[in-house]
Motif scaffolding. Sequence first.
Motif, PDB file in Angstrom:
ATOM      1  N   PHE A 149       0.836  -1.202   0.000  1.00 57.88           N
ATOM      2  CA  PHE A 149       0.000   0.000   0.000  1.00 57.88           C
ATOM      3  C   PHE A 149       0.876   1.259   0.000  1.00 57.88           C
ATOM      4  O   PHE A 149       0.606   2.222  -0.724  1.00 57.88           O
ATOM      5  CB  PHE A 149      -0.905   0.008   1.236  1.00 57.88           C
ATOM      6  CG  PHE A 149      -1.929   1.112   1.229  1.00 57.88           C
ATOM      7  CD1 PHE A 149      -3.201   0.884   0.728  1.00 57.88           C
ATOM      8  CD2 PHE A 149      -1.620   2.389   1.691  1.00 57.88           C
ATOM      9  CE1 PHE A 149      -4.141   1.899   0.687  1.00 57.88           C
ATOM     10  CE2 PHE A 149      -2.545   3.407   1.660  1.00 57.88           C
ATOM     11  CZ  PHE A 149      -3.821   3.158   1.158  1.00 57.88           C
ATOM     12  N   PHE A 150       1.927   1.222   0.784  1.00 57.36           N
ATOM     13  CA  PHE A 150       2.841   2.367   0.890  1.00 57.36           C
ATOM     14  C   PHE A 150       3.421   2.721  -0.483  1.00 57.36           C
ATOM     15  O   PHE A 150       3.422   3.888  -0.893  1.00 57.36           O
ATOM     16  CB  PHE A 150       3.969   2.009   1.866  1.00 57.36           C
ATOM     17  CG  PHE A 150       4.988   3.088   2.059  1.00 57.36           C
ATOM     18  CD1 PHE A 150       4.766   4.131   2.934  1.00 57.36           C
ATOM     19  CD2 PHE A 150       6.189   3.061   1.351  1.00 57.36           C
ATOM     20  CE1 PHE A 150       5.707   5.125   3.111  1.00 57.36           C
ATOM     21  CE2 PHE A 150       7.129   4.045   1.522  1.00 57.36           C
ATOM     22  CZ  PHE A 150       6.893   5.085   2.402  1.00 57.36           C
ATOM     23  N   GLU A 151       3.889   1.714  -1.190  1.00 57.33           N
ATOM     24  CA  GLU A 151       4.526   1.973  -2.489  1.00 57.33           C
ATOM     25  C   GLU A 151       3.500   2.386  -3.537  1.00 57.33           C
ATOM     26  O   GLU A 151       3.790   3.212  -4.408  1.00 57.33           O
ATOM     27  CB  GLU A 151       5.322   0.742  -2.930  1.00 57.33           C
ATOM     28  CG  GLU A 151       6.521   0.494  -2.013  1.00 57.33           C
ATOM     29  CD  GLU A 151       7.343  -0.722  -2.397  1.00 57.33           C
ATOM     30  OE1 GLU A 151       6.961  -1.409  -3.367  1.00 57.33           O
ATOM     31  OE2 GLU A 151       8.351  -0.982  -1.718  1.00 57.33           O
ATOM     32  N   THR A 152       2.307   1.839  -3.445  1.00 57.70           N
ATOM     33  CA  THR A 152       1.248   2.246  -4.378  1.00 57.70           C
ATOM     34  C   THR A 152       0.901   3.718  -4.165  1.00 57.70           C
ATOM     35  O   THR A 152       0.739   4.480  -5.124  1.00 57.70           O
ATOM     36  CB  THR A 152      -0.011   1.381  -4.164  1.00 57.70           C
ATOM     37  OG1 THR A 152       0.342   0.013  -4.298  1.00 57.70           O
ATOM     38  CG2 THR A 152      -1.075   1.717  -5.194  1.00 57.70           C
ATOM     39  N   TYR A 153       0.785   4.104  -2.901  1.00 57.50           N
ATOM     40  CA  TYR A 153       0.477   5.506  -2.605  1.00 57.50           C
ATOM     41  C   TYR A 153       1.598   6.429  -3.111  1.00 57.50           C
ATOM     42  O   TYR A 153       1.333   7.463  -3.715  1.00 57.50           O
ATOM     43  CB  TYR A 153       0.308   5.698  -1.088  1.00 57.50           C
ATOM     44  CG  TYR A 153       0.043   7.141  -0.697  1.00 57.50           C
ATOM     45  CD1 TYR A 153      -1.244   7.650  -0.713  1.00 57.50           C
ATOM     46  CD2 TYR A 153       1.080   7.997  -0.347  1.00 57.50           C
ATOM     47  CE1 TYR A 153      -1.500   8.974  -0.383  1.00 57.50           C
ATOM     48  CE2 TYR A 153       0.845   9.313  -0.025  1.00 57.50           C
ATOM     49  CZ  TYR A 153      -0.446   9.797  -0.041  1.00 57.50           C
ATOM     50  OH  TYR A 153      -0.685  11.120   0.274  1.00 57.50           O
ATOM     51  N   GLN A 154       2.854   6.037  -2.872  1.00 60.18           N
ATOM     52  CA  GLN A 154       3.972   6.877  -3.311  1.00 60.18           C
ATOM     53  C   GLN A 154       3.975   7.044  -4.828  1.00 60.18           C
ATOM     54  O   GLN A 154       4.300   8.121  -5.347  1.00 60.18           O
ATOM     55  CB  GLN A 154       5.308   6.289  -2.834  1.00 60.18           C
ATOM     56  CG  GLN A 154       5.457   6.176  -1.320  1.00 60.18           C
ATOM     57  CD  GLN A 154       5.368   7.511  -0.607  1.00 60.18           C
ATOM     58  OE1 GLN A 154       5.643   8.566  -1.197  1.00 60.18           O
ATOM     59  NE2 GLN A 154       4.970   7.497   0.652  1.00 60.18           N
ATOM     60  N   ARG A 155       3.602   6.009  -5.551  1.00 61.04           N
ATOM     61  CA  ARG A 155       3.531   6.128  -7.018  1.00 61.04           C
ATOM     62  C   ARG A 155       2.434   7.112  -7.411  1.00 61.04           C
ATOM     63  O   ARG A 155       2.599   7.888  -8.352  1.00 61.04           O
ATOM     64  CB  ARG A 155       3.275   4.756  -7.656  1.00 61.04           C
ATOM     65  CG  ARG A 155       4.494   3.867  -7.737  1.00 61.04           C
ATOM     66  CD  ARG A 155       4.266   2.693  -8.668  1.00 61.04           C
ATOM     67  NE  ARG A 155       3.282   1.766  -8.147  1.00 61.04           N
ATOM     68  CZ  ARG A 155       3.552   0.769  -7.310  1.00 61.04           C
ATOM     69  NH1 ARG A 155       4.793   0.572  -6.915  1.00 61.04           N
ATOM     70  NH2 ARG A 155       2.606  -0.023  -6.890  1.00 61.04           N
ATOM     71  N   GLU A 156       1.325   7.083  -6.700  1.00 63.52           N
ATOM     72  CA  GLU A 156       0.208   7.970  -7.049  1.00 63.52           C
ATOM     73  C   GLU A 156       0.528   9.436  -6.783  1.00 63.52           C
ATOM     74  O   GLU A 156      -0.072  10.315  -7.386  1.00 63.52           O
ATOM     75  CB  GLU A 156      -1.062   7.565  -6.285  1.00 63.52           C
ATOM     76  CG  GLU A 156      -1.654   6.239  -6.736  1.00 63.52           C
ATOM     77  CD  GLU A 156      -2.023   6.235  -8.209  1.00 63.52           C
ATOM     78  OE1 GLU A 156      -2.460   7.275  -8.722  1.00 63.52           O
ATOM     79  OE2 GLU A 156      -1.849   5.180  -8.868  1.00 63.52           O
ATOM     80  N   ILE A 157       1.437   9.703  -5.859  1.00 59.55           N
ATOM     81  CA  ILE A 157       1.812  11.113  -5.610  1.00 59.55           C
ATOM     82  C   ILE A 157       3.151  11.450  -6.280  1.00 59.55           C
ATOM     83  O   ILE A 157       3.782  12.450  -5.956  1.00 59.55           O
ATOM     84  CB  ILE A 157       1.873  11.435  -4.096  1.00 59.55           C
ATOM     85  CG1 ILE A 157       2.974  10.641  -3.390  1.00 59.55           C
ATOM     86  CG2 ILE A 157       0.529  11.187  -3.430  1.00 59.55           C
ATOM     87  CD1 ILE A 157       3.239  11.133  -1.978  1.00 59.55           C
ATOM     88  N   ASP A 158       3.582  10.593  -7.201  1.00 59.18           N
ATOM     89  CA  ASP A 158       4.834  10.824  -7.946  1.00 59.18           C
ATOM     90  C   ASP A 158       6.034  10.980  -7.017  1.00 59.18           C
ATOM     91  O   ASP A 158       6.887  11.851  -7.202  1.00 59.18           O
ATOM     92  CB  ASP A 158       4.695  12.078  -8.838  1.00 59.18           C
ATOM     93  CG  ASP A 158       3.575  11.939  -9.840  1.00 59.18           C
ATOM     94  OD1 ASP A 158       3.345  10.816 -10.305  1.00 59.18           O
ATOM     95  OD2 ASP A 158       2.918  12.956 -10.147  1.00 59.18           O
ATOM     96  N   ASN A 159       6.076  10.129  -6.004  1.00 59.92           N
ATOM     97  CA  ASN A 159       7.166  10.214  -5.030  1.00 59.92           C
ATOM     98  C   ASN A 159       7.845   8.862  -4.845  1.00 59.92           C
ATOM     99  O   ASN A 159       8.336   8.538  -3.775  1.00 59.92           O
ATOM    100  CB  ASN A 159       6.601  10.706  -3.672  1.00 59.92           C
ATOM    101  CG  ASN A 159       7.697  11.075  -2.703  1.00 59.92           C
ATOM    102  OD1 ASN A 159       8.732  11.620  -3.090  1.00 59.92           O
ATOM    103  ND2 ASN A 159       7.495  10.775  -1.432  1.00 59.92           N
ATOM    104  N   SER A 160       7.865   8.085  -5.902  1.00 56.39           N
ATOM    105  CA  SER A 160       8.404   6.722  -5.762  1.00 56.39           C
ATOM    106  C   SER A 160       9.846   6.619  -6.236  1.00 56.39           C
ATOM    107  O   SER A 160      10.451   5.556  -6.137  1.00 56.39           O
ATOM    108  CB  SER A 160       7.533   5.738  -6.547  1.00 56.39           C
ATOM    109  OG  SER A 160       7.532   6.082  -7.933  1.00 56.39           O
ATOM    110  N   GLY A 161      10.406   7.734  -6.725  1.00 58.18           N
ATOM    111  CA  GLY A 161      11.743   7.691  -7.322  1.00 58.18           C
ATOM    112  C   GLY A 161      12.826   7.229  -6.378  1.00 58.18           C
ATOM    113  O   GLY A 161      13.808   6.613  -6.801  1.00 58.18           O
ATOM    114  N   LYS A 162      12.679   7.513  -5.087  1.00 56.36           N
ATOM    115  CA  LYS A 162      13.737   7.172  -4.130  1.00 56.36           C
ATOM    116  C   LYS A 162      13.438   5.898  -3.345  1.00 56.36           C
ATOM    117  O   LYS A 162      14.155   5.579  -2.392  1.00 56.36           O
ATOM    118  CB  LYS A 162      13.965   8.349  -3.181  1.00 56.36           C
ATOM    119  CG  LYS A 162      14.595   9.554  -3.884  1.00 56.36           C
ATOM    120  CD  LYS A 162      14.844  10.707  -2.938  1.00 56.36           C
ATOM    121  CE  LYS A 162      15.458  11.892  -3.690  1.00 56.36           C
ATOM    122  NZ  LYS A 162      15.643  13.061  -2.808  1.00 56.36           N
TER     123      LYS A 162
END
Length: 666
Positions: A335-348
């Motif tokens: 869930f954490f990684e899915t949310y980060q992708r949705e806010i364009d914050n998954s790069g790190k």
Amino acid sequence: MFKSYTGNAFLNNALQTLEVLLVVDDFSVVTPEEILRLYQKPLKSYPSSLLELNLRLKSYSMIFTRNGPLHNDKEFGKKIYDKLINLILKNYEDNGSKVCELSGLRYEKSFQIFYQQALKEIGYPEKKIASKDTTINRCWFPLIGALGSDAQALPQAKFAINIHPICLVILQFLPLSAVLYRGGILLIDSTNFAFSKEYIRNFIEDVNKEISKTPQSSQIENIRNYKKGNFILLGLEWLAIKESEYGDFNDIYSDLNLWSFSNSGTGASCSIDRVPNVVFKKLQNIKKSSAGCSEELKSILNGESGGYFIDCLLAKNDCNILYPSKKHEGVSVEFFETYQREIDNSGKIPYSKYIAELLNNFKDKKENNLLSKRDAYSNPEYKTIIFRVLVEAATKHKWNIIHHINILDNTDQLPIQNNFYKILKHIHFYYQRKSYGKLSEEKVINNPILNAFLISLRLLTDIKQTDISDLKGSRNHEVSLNEPIIRAAQYGIPYQNVYAILYSYGTPKKYGLRDLLRIYYNYEVEVNIEPIINEENFLLHEKEEDYIKRMKIFSRTYFEYYLEKYSKDHKKFKKHILDNLRRPKEHFISWLIEACNNMKSFYLNKLRDSGSDAEMKYYEKKLSEVKNSDLYSEALLYDMSGNFNVSLCKFSIEYYLNQLYFLNQN
């Protein structure tokens, strides 16, 4: 009557309430007679009329106040209300000289005339009719301004608003779908009318249940079950149904405006929460990612922090409730990684997982107590631990300068700052979840910090091996970067570049560079990028530019003066000037003041001894330059902030004089 919905959310909610109660898909098929029958028995499962229900529903007074006839006239109130509703419905007009400002419907007989007629027909005292307010006011339409009584009417204050009387009757059904939101009555508004109608359908069911369980002698309580997350969840469920019907979610546009209003007393007010279509799409993406994510999303939206979660998603902010805390466990990795992708914050995320593993491998026993805490990342010591781990990883060739620059919070801003606070929460999340990962081959991304660091390596070409050893050990070890940088003046790097890397408004900012050097020297990797070196590449504040310009003019003038007065032998300039400038600050101050005075005396004497007009003009110009009080006096010792800053002045002049020496000796 109505061939479509209107531009008024109050009226649209009331129309949709009637559609649901009458079980019709299109209001255009509804007749006044059907509305009248519904008025007499609006709920199939309950015998009361709308009049009786509105007398008991607490939401009625929040929508229409308690100043209308139903609540404010024990003798005639019910009769007035009932007669008025009946008169309007039985005498419906669809043509006339007047145009309703809300619906566009035409009519002739106004609400006021119906009202006065109702008063006469029920036997209301004739002499009181003239003094009774029969205009359209907040008792009949929420928040509307009435001439003579409401401040909202002041901007127009000339004509009463034209509203078709049928609209005011339809609005009386609004309490049957009224629920509370943020302490006021909710008004649901959407460009997707089918979407808003589904909400109305749910609310009617809730109100119906509340009516059914309330004794007939009691007031019917307001529905307080809903928070922002609940509304969103309702919408997601409806969208899922529509997607299963149509098969293409992207074609369904659904935004939502949640109005919260109160029309009662002197506190009439309204506020709005907007939930754009993009939020629904992002939530749908999270929901569809897996069954587990769907359940977690449902739990969050139904919880106390559902509204906060929506706000974070809308603003593309990280959300605290995702992380473990003293009060809750946080969410799953998926869930954490899915949310980060949705806010364009998954790069790190790959870095976070990799560093979490490094932390697990290289942590010190004495750090376990802090690392075991769920909110350890908020402790200032946490960043220190992570940096220590990264340095140790560099010594084992598991971390390098490219990795490190890529995790910095801001790679566009100089001077170099070793700040990576934004990634700390992510690292600790994965550390606690024991979810680790490897780094793939890193693509080098050129950015201002990397460019500045590569220039710094050029500036430190002549750094001593003992200083490198010290830098590799601890940031607190005293290693002067000034000396090797001044020696590197020979490489022609503009002083603006040097200043921008090391200073901010006259204050040295070197710890960030030292930290990066510590990573680099512990694992020297080759970076195949040529740094961009020019004055324009580093933007400085205007006052900083002025300061640097003063240092440059003084240095150039002094260099020319020395060669003319003493010797054109550059070796002597190095021996007598450059080498002496390395002495303590006190000597520099004396030298600077003496240099300024000597230049003035020298050019004054030269002017007196001039043998030709050309010489005279030349020395007049020189003397004029050195008499400038800002460029050739103690004023040089003050920086752009007005601080007495000998260190910066000494460093600047040393760099410039060394650069002039190297450039002119060849």
